[in-house]
Design an enzyme around this catalytic site. Structure first.
Site, PDB file in Angstrom:
ATOM      1  N   SER A  90      -2.030   4.591  -9.775  1.00  0.00           N
ATOM      2  CA  SER A  90      -1.658   4.219  -8.412  1.00  0.00           C
ATOM      3  C   SER A  90      -0.185   3.834  -8.412  1.00  0.00           C
ATOM      4  CB  SER A  90      -2.549   3.105  -7.911  1.00  0.00           C
ATOM      5  OG  SER A  90      -2.439   2.023  -8.769  1.00  0.00           O
ATOM      6  N   LEU A  91       0.304   3.340  -7.293  1.00  0.00           N
ATOM      7  CA  LEU A  91       1.732   3.039  -7.174  1.00  0.00           C
ATOM      8  C   LEU A  91       1.935   1.589  -6.780  1.00  0.00           C
ATOM      9  CD1 LEU A  91       2.814   6.161  -5.091  1.00  0.00           C
ATOM     10  CD2 LEU A  91       3.512   5.667  -7.429  1.00  0.00           C
ATOM     11  N   LYS A 126       4.679   9.726   1.617  1.00  0.00           N
ATOM     12  CA  LYS A 126       3.408   9.321   1.011  1.00  0.00           C
ATOM     13  C   LYS A 126       2.316   9.668   2.008  1.00  0.00           C
ATOM     14  CE  LYS A 126       1.165   5.519  -1.373  1.00  0.00           C
ATOM     15  NZ  LYS A 126      -0.140   5.515  -0.738  1.00  0.00           N
ATOM     16  N   LYS A 328       6.674   1.357   1.663  1.00  0.00           N
ATOM     17  CA  LYS A 328       5.722   1.455   2.767  1.00  0.00           C
ATOM     18  C   LYS A 328       6.407   1.245   4.119  1.00  0.00           C
ATOM     19  CE  LYS A 328       1.635   1.960   1.468  1.00  0.00           C
ATOM     20  NZ  LYS A 328       0.738   0.995   1.026  1.00  0.00           N
ATOM     21  N   CYS A 420     -20.090 -27.241   3.333  1.00  0.00           N
ATOM     22  CA  CYS A 420     -20.402 -25.814   3.223  1.00  0.00           C
ATOM     23  C   CYS A 420     -21.541 -25.472   4.180  1.00  0.00           C
ATOM     24  CB  CYS A 420     -20.814 -25.491   1.788  1.00  0.00           C
ATOM     25  SG  CYS A 420     -21.409 -23.814   1.577  1.00  0.00           S
TER      26      CYS A 420
HETATM   27  S1  IVH Z   1       2.547   9.838  -6.950  1.00  0.00           S
HETATM   28  C1  IVH Z   1       1.887   8.298 -11.024  1.00  0.00           C
HETATM   29  N1  IVH Z   1       3.295  10.810  -4.605  1.00  0.00           N
HETATM   30  O1  IVH Z   1      -0.868   7.436  -3.190  1.00  0.00           O
HETATM   31  C2  IVH Z   1       2.092   8.376  -9.572  1.00  0.00           C
HETATM   32  N2  IVH Z   1       1.222   9.649  -4.741  1.00  0.00           N
HETATM   33  O2  IVH Z   1      -0.910   4.648  -3.905  1.00  0.00           O
HETATM   34  C3  IVH Z   1       0.917   8.876  -8.848  1.00  0.00           C
HETATM   35  N3  IVH Z   1      -0.025   9.569  -2.655  1.00  0.00           N
HETATM   36  O3  IVH Z   1      -3.123   7.828  -5.843  1.00  0.00           O
HETATM   37  C4  IVH Z   1       1.041   9.083  -7.432  1.00  0.00           C
HETATM   38  N4  IVH Z   1       1.416  10.714  -1.438  1.00  0.00           N
HETATM   39  O4  IVH Z   1      -3.194   9.531  -3.940  1.00  0.00           O
HETATM   40  C5  IVH Z   1       2.351  10.127  -5.292  1.00  0.00           C
HETATM   41  N5  IVH Z   1       4.015  11.751  -2.623  1.00  0.00           N
HETATM   42  C6  IVH Z   1       3.101  11.081  -3.297  1.00  0.00           C
HETATM   43  C7  IVH Z   1       1.916  10.612  -2.688  1.00  0.00           C
HETATM   44  C8  IVH Z   1       1.011   9.896  -3.454  1.00  0.00           C
HETATM   45  C9  IVH Z   1       0.246  10.083  -1.455  1.00  0.00           C
HETATM   46  C10 IVH Z   1      -1.220   8.782  -3.004  1.00  0.00           C
HETATM   47  C11 IVH Z   1      -1.890   9.203  -4.281  1.00  0.00           C
HETATM   48  C12 IVH Z   1      -1.917   7.972  -5.161  1.00  0.00           C
HETATM   49  C13 IVH Z   1      -1.716   6.881  -4.165  1.00  0.00           C
HETATM   50  C14 IVH Z   1      -1.063   5.675  -4.812  1.00  0.00           C
END
Ligand code: IVH
Length: 711
Positions: A90-91, A126, A328, A420
């Site tokens: 993920s990012l 993204k 974002k 509670c």
């Molecule tokens: S790169 C190692 N590029 O976002 C890096 N991800 O939040 C892997 N996503 O799981 C991801 N657009 O499903 C990358 N231009 C883009 C993207 C992207 C959408 C999604 C992807 C990833 C998620 C992470």
């Protein structure tokens, strides 16, 4: 079907809506995914109608997962599992421009570049879809898998073959093995048309099984057992990276993406290469301005370091690469009225106030609840039932209230409860903490149910088909009181079949799902125990360090013994003594990432006799699998290394990451336990100590040779 009288108050309506949500989802799955419906279409329609009727009478109780919004979503069908050859990551997120500058600075520091050195990055949108890995061998598409938990995804090969954007073959000359990764998504117009079709296909609008948003529609359409269903859905694909590859067509991110585009995959036409923070932000603003006009949903811009050798050096932290970040877009907001404030009791007793809102659409999703976090937040916002508020939703995050628009109006204040609502125990707040907690511990049914829910949840033991409604019902009837009881359900087949809403097939599925999880890996098992401060990352760190349950519990026993030995020094305050104890425990645990706070929580948990009992009972039902830390074998594997002096080609962090990847431990000071010292210019006392102790000393070039030689 049981005839129930129409609910007359909020409590009974809430219960009924929860039951309906879970039943409708279950029957949907049985119908779509298993092809094994347990009830007739008419009975199903009756459930949907009942749900709609209650929602019309109690609109403030409409659930986030209400069937009226989600019906038709992906059947959680039993698609085959696929282990990814390279993890799908993920990012990390950046929200402000400064976060982007900090991302680039961090890279410069890690790579030891000059403060003003150019760092070229790619920038692209993204996409809000679902990520998918497409594996080509000898030029042919052989497998397609969803991301799943990043390590294991679902096999969607036949489904992906129906997506026109995705080539079945790579052109001649492409690498023998190559995994193209990207996003499967549904365009906004196609999503609207699909929902209109789903609506037109039924005679009664209440029966329409529409999707809540394009992302859900894409996921629901791809994750189908029957690929014909996928074929009839308008899915698209956009490549944004790659996984395993026997060779790469270029040595930059940009170059490889261009090659992937030349092979026939759609690649964003907004993919650019830039080499300054200013240019990154300018591109981000440009994409943001066009956001509403784009044919698909996007939620930010992704930057990736262009040089692949730098990506390699930067590596990963936890689940995200150091070489990429998602910038974002700001969260979407809307105004609505706060109807009531309720409180929820979490797994560790934490009380979370929840705002019940007049339903409002925020960025395409209907929001009825928002978190208020804690008592301080309520005070900061000054909110009371009746106030107009601004609600914000960002990505998958729980909606939040960011502003109270009627703060100055005269209205009675809302008071945080003192007890509670679930068990009546007093609420307490520790010194310096913001959260109120229920002091009921294991007598509080809400905490026990939450713990059980956590135990079976996706990142813990991941037991399918055991949702909250079932856990609550089993708990109430005494069938499940502790985690071990979940495993003992398998001995209760007949009793379960006799229960209302359970049939032979569903009971057998449950038993199978439980039996499938009798050998949990150490990291999941530890996380599942729900120990305070032991999240997924910490559980994984501990599992990697200790590998087996036996080794881990021996270490914890040593900690408990140590704690019993410690006594306060003369004049030492309670607080100081506790801090010192926690530090000593962390020193025994010897795990990077595990500090005094975690050490204390871990030892508190295991020192509690009741927890020991629950654990012993559980260990009679499961066998905890060892976790082997994958490291590259080298001459330093298992050794302790100390870096000293200034390093010239890499930063300390990079050196440490390299050593850990080779299975070595990095220590801060030289002692008899040290095996190797890597010394750069200016090394002082540590170098001298190493010489005194007769420890091997090498320079940075020798270190790089060891790294290069590692398998
Ligand atoms: S790169 C190692 N590029 O976002 C890096 N991800 O939040 C892997 N996503 O799981 C991801 N657009 O499903 C990358 N231009 C883009 C993207 C992207 C959408 C999604 C992807 C990833 C998620 C992470």
């Amino acid at each position: 079907m049981t005839q129930l009288s129409f609910p007359i108050d909020d409590a009974s309506a809430t219960d009924r809506l929860a039951w309906l949500a879970s039943e409708i989802a279950r029957h949907n799955a049985l119908y779509h995914a298993d092809d094994a419906p347990e009830i007739s279409d008419a009975e199903f329609d009756a459930l949907v109608r009942e749900n709609a009727a209650i929602e019309a009478a109690f609109p403030h109780l409409i659930r986030a997962d209400s069937p009226s919004r989600l019906v038709g979503a992906a059947p959680a069908g039993p698609l085959a599992k696929v282990a990814h050859a390279r993890a799908m990551l993920s990012l990390d997120n950046a929200f402000a421009d400064e976060d982007v500058a900090e991302f680039i600075d961090r890279i410069r520091r890690f790579l030891k570049l000059a403060d003003d050195a150019a760092v070229a990055v790619t920038a692209e949108p993204k996409i809000d879809g679902l990520s998918c890995s497409l594996r080509y061998e000898q030029g042919r598409l052989v497998q397609a898998a969803t991301r799943g938990d990043g390590a294991v995804g679902e096999d969607v090969t036949p489904n992906v073959r129906t997506i026109r954007d995705i080539p079945q073959m790579l052109p001649p000359g492409a690498p023998d093995v190559f995994e193209v990764r990207g996003e499967v998504y549904m365009a906004k117009a196609d999503f609207d048309a699909l929902n209109a079709r789903l609506l037109a296909a039924v005679d009664d609008p209440a029966k329409a099984r529409q999707f809540a948003n394009p992302r859900n529609a894409a996921a629901g359409s791809l994750r189908q057992k029957d690929a014909n269903v996928t074929a009839a859905r308008p899915l698209c694909f956009l490549a944004h990276g790659w996984g395993e590859a026997s060779a790469l067509p270029a040595d930059t991110q940009y170059g490889v993406m261009r090659a992937i585009g030349d092979w026939g995959f759609p690649v964003s036409d907004a993919l650019v290469r830039v080499d300054s923070v200013e240019a990154m932000i300018a591109h981000y603003r440009g994409i943001e301005a066009k956001r509403a006009d784009l044919p698909f949903d996007i939620d930010g811009v992704v930057y990736k370091v262009d040089r692949l050798d730098w990506q390699e050096r930067l590596g990963f932290v936890a689940r995200a690469p150091r070489w990429a970040i998602a910038h974002k877009f700001p969260a979407e907001q809307a105004q609505t009225t706060l109807r009531a404030i309720d409180t929820q009791v979490g797994r560790t007793g934490k009380i979370t106030p929840v705002a019940r809102l007049e339903p409002v659409t925020v960025g395409g999703v209907v929001v009825t609840n928002a978190t208020l976090h804690n008592a301080d937040e309520i005070e900061r916002l000054g909110v009371r039932p009746g106030d107009r508020v601004v609600v914000q939703r960002a990505g998958d995050v729980i909606p939040q209230i960011v502003e109270n628009l009627t703060r100055d109006e005269d209205r009675p204040a809302w008071h945080f409860p003192t007890h509670c609502q679930e068990c009546g125990s007093a609420l307490a707040r520790e010194e310096g903490e913001v959260d109120w907690r229920c002091t009921g511990g294991l007598i509080c049914p809400a905490q026990r149910v939450e713990r059980l829910r956590h135990f079976v949840s996706r990142h813990a033991l991941d037991i399918e088909g055991l949702g909250l409604t079932h856990i609550e019902a089993f708990f109430k009837d005494g069938l499940i009181r502790s985690p071990a009881d979940i495993y003992r359900l398998t001995e209760q087949r007949e009793a379960l079949i006799g229960r209302e809403r359970w049939a032979e097939t569903s009971v057998d599925n449950l038993i199978r799902a439980v039996d499938a999880k009798r050998r949990p890996p150490l990291d999941r098992f530890l996380f599942a125990l729900g120990i305070r401060h032991v999240g997924e990352v910490t559980a994984r760190d501990l599992a990697r360090r200790y590998s087996t349950w036996a080794a881990l519990s021996a270490m914890i026993d040593a900690c408990i013994a140590k704690r019993a030995e410690l006594v306060p020094a003369v004049g030492e305050s309670d607080e100081k003594f506790r801090a010192r104890t926690a530090k000593e425990l962390a020193a025994i645990i010897e795990t990077p990432g595990v500090g005094p706070e975690v050490a204390q929580a871990l030892v508190d948990f295991f020192a509690e006799p009741h927890n020991r009992q629950v654990l012993d009972d559980l260990l009679a039902q499961v066998t905890v699998d060892a976790v082997i830390h994958e490291t590259r074998a080298s001459e330093v594997t298992g050794k302790t290394v100390v870096f000293t002096g200034s390093l010239e080609t890499m930063s300390r962090d990079e050196a440490k990451a390299q050593a850990e990847a080779l299975g070595a431990k990095v220590a801060g000071s030289v002692s008899a336990k040290t095996d190797l010292v890597v010394a750069g210019p200016g090394a002082g006392s540590k170098l001298k100590k190493a010489a005194d102790l007769g420890i091997r000393v090498i320079d940075e070039a020798n270190w790089q040779a060891i790294v290069a030689q590692a398998g």
